[in-house]
Write a protein that holds these residues in place. Structure first.
Motif: not given
Length: 488
Positions: A62, A66, A82, A85, A89, A92, A94
């Motif tokens: 991840n 990012m 993105v 989040v 983590g 997320y 998008q």
């Protein structure tokens, strides 16, 4: 799964200040990542907000996604924004580019001018992403090697060897083959143009929205030769592009890449090394199919092997790499022989095939169905070891044909693994019965009430056998027919 969906719902509320109207799980690909489409409440104008939610417990992956996304977007590359989040983590949001990929449009429209223009657009934006986007990339975020160099090339070659070639039981000189691998990887490493390499640049990872292409799934990127991504796109087995398209699109890409470089590419040298990377990519795909199919027992990957082998055969018959690798060539000739391709080609029924597969779902409370044929019975699979959706109030009046029940069985139970084992067993018998001219095979799926698990499993096997063998199917949901809940 419920916990993940709840976390996505909570994150949406934190982001938008409103509840999500719907969270729908999207089909999963070869990775462990899970994708969901989140739909928000309609605004006063009637417009709805959507986003793609990704759940991935691999935090480093991840973080790489990012970092690469931020760098590529800053260079004007067509990648997703993105949006949010979570603190852990692992989830997320998008930007949502819709469901239409370049591969979908190719399959829908065929090889027409519109689709060709989208391939051109994809290659032009790829060249910009690789060269200009790559200027901003921090390769310290790469998931494996920072560079697709000699060791990475050797790794792909060995991946093919262990997970595909060795499964064929072909006698070859192991040391000679390893020497050829060493020579080929050294040859391909010596390239002047190394930039950002997408790594999985194929038409299913190119989304098309309003006639503009957008790129997804580039977290496996690294520093590498420009040729690799072009080879991935133009030689994708499922796309099966015509030879004239491959040649003209390669020429088009060489021109586009030259626009972003300090000096034009040497077309002859670029093409010679490109052919080597085509081979590496084709072998990496076969290794992946072998790993997913033979070792992870995902049947859908095995069905792709014949197409991949024919793709490899077309390449080895017409392309030269500029380096002699005799033992490797001998292995490739065997892999692309009719003998090997036929091993993976499923036997297909035709109009003269007498076989009918009778598939039933039933309730164990009523007993196992009788087989009226002279065979005296067939397969009986007990689905009661699968978590029962009928225990939940919301599913009590539904069946294994309702979407909510299907989602439950696919996402929250061992049903996919169960069916993979069923397919393996039944496929052997169906192929044998077709060859021997048998007329009848019965397959029964039972569960407690004959309502959820057995219905879903029977439908899944019917679909699988039609797709793989083209065999005649008679499908009967015994308990549901008696209640007139479903038809057919």
């Amino acid at each position: 799964m419920e916990q993940i969906i709840q976390q996505i719902t909570d994150l949406w509320f934190d982001t938008r200040g409103k509840k999500a109207a719907e969270v729908t799980k999207l089909p999963q690909s070869g990775s462990d990542r899970m994708y969901f489409r989140v739909t928000g409440e309609a605004s006063a104008t009637g417009a709805t907000a959507t986003a793609i939610a990704t759940y991935n417990p691999h935090l480093k992956e991840n973080q790489t996604f990012m970092a690469f996304t931020e760098s590529l977007r800053s260079a004007g590359c067509p990648v997703a924004n993105v949006l949010k989040v979570n603190t852990a983590g692992d989830i997320y949001f998008q930007e949502d580019f819709g469901d239409t990929s370049l591969l979908n449009l190719l399959e829908q429209h065929g090889y027409n001018d519109y689709v060709y223009s989208l391939f051109q657009q994809s290659l032009a934006k790829l060249a910009h992403l690789q060269i200009k986007g790559g200027e901003n990339i921090d390769y310290g975020y790469c998931l494996t090697a920072h560079e697709f160099g000699k060791q990475a090339i050797l790794s792909d070659l060995l991946y093919f060897k262990y997970y595909f070639l060795d499964t064929l039981k072909f006698p070859y000189d192991k040391q000679a083959l390893l020497d050829d691998f060493e020579a080929l990887s050294t040859y391909l490493t010596h390239t002047e143009n190394k930039h950002f390499m997408f790594r999985d640049f194929q038409s299913r990872n190119i989304m098309v929205k309003d006639d503009q292409v957008h790129f997804i799934d580039y977290q496996g990127g690294m520093l590498g030769a420009l040729q690799y991504d072009v080879a991935s796109l133009l030689w994708q087995a499922r796309a099966d592009l015509p030879e004239e398209w491959k040649n003209s699109l390669l020429d088009y890409y060489i021109g586009e890449a030259g626009r972003h470089l300090s000096q034009p590419l040497d077309a002859a040298l670029f093409t010679a090394q490109y052919n080597g990377y085509v081979l590496i990519r084709l072998l990496q795909v076969l290794g992946a199919y072998g790993f997913r199919g033979f070792f992870q027992r995902k049947a859908q990957f095995l069905t792709s092997i014949p197409l991949a082998l024919r793709n490899l055969k077309a390449f080895t018959g017409n392309r030269k790499m500029g380096i002699a690798v005799p033992e490797f060539d001998r292995c490739l000739q065997f892999c692309t022989s009719d003998e090997v391709i036929n091993r993976f080609e499923p036997l297909r029924a035709d109009d003269s095939t007498p076989l009918v597969v009778h598939i039933h779902s039933f309730s164990y409370r009523k007993g196992i169905p009788h087989d009226p044929s002279e065979n005296g019975g067939g397969f009986v699979f007990d689905c009661r070891g699968i978590l029962n959706p009928g225990r939940l109030p919301e599913f009590k009046t539904q069946t294994g044909r309702d979407k909510a029940v299907k989602d439950f069985l696919e996402q929250r139970t061992a049903m996919p693994d169960f069916l993979n084992s069923v397919f393996d067993l039944v496929d052997i018998t169906v192929a044998d019965f077709i060859k021997r001219g048998f007329a009848s095979l019965q397959v029964n799926f039972g569960c407690t009430g004959g309502q959820h698990r057995s219905v879903y499993a029977a439908d899944a096997l019917a679909r699988h056998l039609r797709n793989k063998f083209g065999v005649k199917i008679e499908l009967l949901h015994i308990e549901q027919e008696s209640k007139a809940w479903v038809n057919g």
